[in-house]
Design a protein around this motif. Structure first.
Motif, PDB file in Angstrom:
ATOM      1  N   VAL A 285       0.854  -1.188   0.000  1.00 36.34           N
ATOM      2  CA  VAL A 285       0.000   0.000   0.000  1.00 36.34           C
ATOM      3  C   VAL A 285       0.892   1.241   0.000  1.00 36.34           C
ATOM      4  O   VAL A 285       1.746   1.394   0.879  1.00 36.34           O
ATOM      5  CB  VAL A 285      -0.935   0.026   1.226  1.00 36.34           C
ATOM      6  N   VAL A 286       0.689   2.102  -0.986  1.00 30.35           N
ATOM      7  CA  VAL A 286       1.422   3.365  -1.074  1.00 30.35           C
ATOM      8  C   VAL A 286       0.476   4.485  -0.659  1.00 30.35           C
ATOM      9  O   VAL A 286      -0.582   4.680  -1.267  1.00 30.35           O
ATOM     10  CB  VAL A 286       1.946   3.606  -2.500  1.00 30.35           C
ATOM     11  N   LEU A 287       0.852   5.211   0.396  1.00 28.53           N
ATOM     12  CA  LEU A 287       0.044   6.330   0.884  1.00 28.53           C
ATOM     13  C   LEU A 287       0.660   7.646   0.414  1.00 28.53           C
ATOM     14  O   LEU A 287       1.878   7.818   0.479  1.00 28.53           O
ATOM     15  CB  LEU A 287      -0.016   6.323   2.416  1.00 28.53           C
ATOM     16  N   PRO A 288      -0.160   8.579  -0.042  1.00 30.88           N
ATOM     17  CA  PRO A 288       0.385   9.874  -0.437  1.00 30.88           C
ATOM     18  C   PRO A 288       0.915  10.637   0.769  1.00 30.88           C
ATOM     19  O   PRO A 288       0.473  10.424   1.908  1.00 30.88           O
ATOM     20  CB  PRO A 288      -0.820  10.593  -1.062  1.00 30.88           C
ATOM     21  N   ASP A 289       1.853  11.519   0.529  1.00 32.26           N
ATOM     22  CA  ASP A 289       2.431  12.317   1.615  1.00 32.26           C
ATOM     23  C   ASP A 289       1.347  13.093   2.371  1.00 32.26           C
ATOM     24  O   ASP A 289       1.427  13.273   3.586  1.00 32.26           O
ATOM     25  CB  ASP A 289       3.477  13.284   1.043  1.00 32.26           C
ATOM     26  N   ARG A 290       0.329  13.508   1.659  1.00 31.76           N
ATOM     27  CA  ARG A 290      -0.734  14.322   2.269  1.00 31.76           C
ATOM     28  C   ARG A 290      -1.606  13.504   3.237  1.00 31.76           C
ATOM     29  O   ARG A 290      -2.321  14.080   4.066  1.00 31.76           O
ATOM     30  CB  ARG A 290      -1.591  14.944   1.171  1.00 31.76           C
TER      31      ARG A 290
ATOM     32  N   GLN B 143      -8.906  13.749   5.753  1.00 29.89           N
ATOM     33  CA  GLN B 143      -9.815  13.454   4.647  1.00 29.89           C
ATOM     34  C   GLN B 143      -9.735  11.983   4.230  1.00 29.89           C
ATOM     35  O   GLN B 143      -8.748  11.294   4.489  1.00 29.89           O
ATOM     36  CB  GLN B 143      -9.457  14.344   3.452  1.00 29.89           C
ATOM     37  N   ALA B 144     -10.796  11.546   3.552  1.00 33.11           N
ATOM     38  CA  ALA B 144     -10.807  10.215   2.944  1.00 33.11           C
ATOM     39  C   ALA B 144     -10.209  10.311   1.543  1.00 33.11           C
ATOM     40  O   ALA B 144     -10.460  11.283   0.818  1.00 33.11           O
ATOM     41  CB  ALA B 144     -12.230   9.671   2.874  1.00 33.11           C
ATOM     42  N   PHE B 145      -9.422   9.296   1.168  1.00 34.75           N
ATOM     43  CA  PHE B 145      -8.694   9.321  -0.096  1.00 34.75           C
ATOM     44  C   PHE B 145      -9.234   8.271  -1.063  1.00 34.75           C
ATOM     45  O   PHE B 145      -9.592   7.160  -0.655  1.00 34.75           O
ATOM     46  CB  PHE B 145      -7.207   9.050   0.152  1.00 34.75           C
ATOM     47  N   PRO B 146      -9.257   8.602  -2.354  1.00 35.63           N
ATOM     48  CA  PRO B 146      -9.599   7.584  -3.359  1.00 35.63           C
ATOM     49  C   PRO B 146      -8.487   6.557  -3.479  1.00 35.63           C
ATOM     50  O   PRO B 146      -7.342   6.801  -3.075  1.00 35.63           O
ATOM     51  CB  PRO B 146      -9.768   8.399  -4.646  1.00 35.63           C
ATOM     52  N   VAL B 147      -8.816   5.397  -4.044  1.00 32.75           N
ATOM     53  CA  VAL B 147      -7.882   4.267  -4.098  1.00 32.75           C
ATOM     54  C   VAL B 147      -7.764   3.737  -5.527  1.00 32.75           C
ATOM     55  O   VAL B 147      -8.774   3.528  -6.203  1.00 32.75           O
ATOM     56  CB  VAL B 147      -8.337   3.123  -3.172  1.00 32.75           C
TER      57      VAL B 147
ATOM     58  N   LEU C 278       8.183   5.616  -8.997  1.00 37.55           N
ATOM     59  CA  LEU C 278       7.031   5.956  -9.846  1.00 37.55           C
ATOM     60  C   LEU C 278       5.724   5.980  -9.057  1.00 37.55           C
ATOM     61  O   LEU C 278       4.973   6.965  -9.101  1.00 37.55           O
ATOM     62  CB  LEU C 278       6.919   4.965 -11.004  1.00 37.55           C
ATOM     63  N   LEU C 279       5.412   4.905  -8.334  1.00 38.48           N
ATOM     64  CA  LEU C 279       4.144   4.848  -7.617  1.00 38.48           C
ATOM     65  C   LEU C 279       4.070   5.899  -6.524  1.00 38.48           C
ATOM     66  O   LEU C 279       3.012   6.501  -6.303  1.00 38.48           O
ATOM     67  CB  LEU C 279       3.916   3.447  -7.025  1.00 38.48           C
ATOM     68  N   HIS C 280       5.178   6.142  -5.835  1.00 37.04           N
ATOM     69  CA  HIS C 280       5.185   7.149  -4.778  1.00 37.04           C
ATOM     70  C   HIS C 280       4.933   8.542  -5.358  1.00 37.04           C
ATOM     71  O   HIS C 280       4.180   9.334  -4.782  1.00 37.04           O
ATOM     72  CB  HIS C 280       6.519   7.119  -4.038  1.00 37.04           C
ATOM     73  N   ARG C 281       5.551   8.825  -6.504  1.00 36.92           N
ATOM     74  CA  ARG C 281       5.354  10.136  -7.117  1.00 36.92           C
ATOM     75  C   ARG C 281       3.922  10.323  -7.587  1.00 36.92           C
ATOM     76  O   ARG C 281       3.331  11.399  -7.409  1.00 36.92           O
ATOM     77  CB  ARG C 281       6.331  10.337  -8.276  1.00 36.92           C
ATOM     78  N   LEU C 282       3.343   9.289  -8.211  1.00 37.83           N
ATOM     79  CA  LEU C 282       1.961   9.401  -8.669  1.00 37.83           C
ATOM     80  C   LEU C 282       0.997   9.513  -7.487  1.00 37.83           C
ATOM     81  O   LEU C 282       0.012  10.258  -7.545  1.00 37.83           O
ATOM     82  CB  LEU C 282       1.598   8.192  -9.536  1.00 37.83           C
ATOM     83  N   SER C 283       1.263   8.776  -6.431  1.00 35.84           N
ATOM     84  CA  SER C 283       0.438   8.858  -5.229  1.00 35.84           C
ATOM     85  C   SER C 283       0.451  10.264  -4.655  1.00 35.84           C
ATOM     86  O   SER C 283      -0.600  10.818  -4.291  1.00 35.84           O
ATOM     87  CB  SER C 283       0.933   7.842  -4.195  1.00 35.84           C
ATOM     88  N   ASP C 284       1.637  10.859  -4.576  1.00 42.11           N
ATOM     89  CA  ASP C 284       1.750  12.223  -4.046  1.00 42.11           C
ATOM     90  C   ASP C 284       1.119  13.241  -4.987  1.00 42.11           C
ATOM     91  O   ASP C 284       0.450  14.188  -4.549  1.00 42.11           O
ATOM     92  CB  ASP C 284       3.225  12.578  -3.831  1.00 42.11           C
TER      93      ASP C 284
END
Length: 258
Positions: A9-14, A20-24, A47-53
């Motif tokens: 699971v990759v969580l965005p920095d925010r 807030q609730a985040f889309p998945v 890549l995934l971390h950057r897109l998540s952020d």
């Protein structure tokens, strides 16, 4: 399945800065792969971390076994991956993280076997997802239609027979399990779809086949062919386009985190 399966699971920095609730985005791996692939095999490991952020998106990469094709097998009780992805995994992620717990906030995509899985599962559970995407997807599980050597084709054909039973005669040995037989269902579900494939990919003709079926029955979808083959450099390039497509839908659904 009475099994323990692993998921990254990759969580965005925010995520840690707001309540807030985040889309998945559920992002599926390909054949002979594992849940680690999207985090370890792209040339750019961030890549995934950057897109998540960038898009404030939780990205979930579950394990689908090397050759499950994300079916619920009628014959192999240890291979019930439609139920795992569509039911058990969604429930687990929604319980564990702050997610948008409706279909408006979930999208699903994958590469190769995972592209098949994403479209197949979303076609059967359209209420769970806001959109679905395939990169170099196995849109036709009749291996006679793949541009591969005969030994690999026989190996995968034997796997489908193990999971789904003896093939029916004719060009569609497993109707209902292969995307080229599901074009009308994809139309009736009205789920936004994005498909892409490299022009040198061994699955190019099966993707063109599904694309033409969707054109003929007037199913809106985004279809792209670009230079490339069945490789990680291609998928690293393809994924940002798919996430951009998804982000517009999530914004329209008013679930995107600014």
């Amino acid at each position: 399945m009475n099994r323990t399966l692993r998921t990254a699971v990759v969580l965005p920095d925010r995520y840690k800065k707001t309540k807030q609730a985040f889309p998945v985005l559920y992002l599926l791996h390909g054949g002979s792969g594992s849940f680690r692939d999207w985090l370890t095999k792209t040339p750019d490991r961030t890549l995934l971390h950057r897109l998540s952020d960038q898009y404030n998106l939780i990205i979930v990469t579950p394990d689908g076994d090397p050759t499950s094709y994300y079916f619920d097998s009628p014959f192999v009780k240890e291979s019930q991956f439609e139920t795992f992805i569509a039911q058990e995994l969604v429930e687990k992620i929604d319980r564990t993280y702050r997610t948008v717990r409706t279909g408006k906030g979930r999208v699903i995509a994958g590469l190769s076997m995972g592209g098949h899985g994403a479209l197949y599962i979303s076609s059967r559970h359209p209420e769970l997802y806001a959109a679905a995407g395939s990169m170099s997807g196995v849109m036709d599980i009749n291996t006679a239609h793949w541009k591969v050597d005969s030994s690999f084709a026989r190996l995968r054909a034997a796997n489908f027979a193990r999971l789904l039973g003896p093939p029916k005669s004719g060009p569609m040995p497993y109707p209902g399990y292969t995307l080229v037989t599901l074009a009308d269902r994809l139309k009736s579900n009205q789920l936004p779809l994005i498909l892409d494939i490299g022009v040198d990919d061994f699955l190019i003709e099966t993707n063109r086949d599904l694309h033409l079926r969707l054109v003929e029955n007037q199913t809106p979808h985004d279809y792209t062919e670009r230079p490339g083959a069945h490789t990680w450099p291609y998928w690293e390039n393809a994924l940002p386009y798919q996430v951009l497509f998804f982000s517009k839908i999530l914004k329209a659904n008013q679930v995107a985190v600014p």
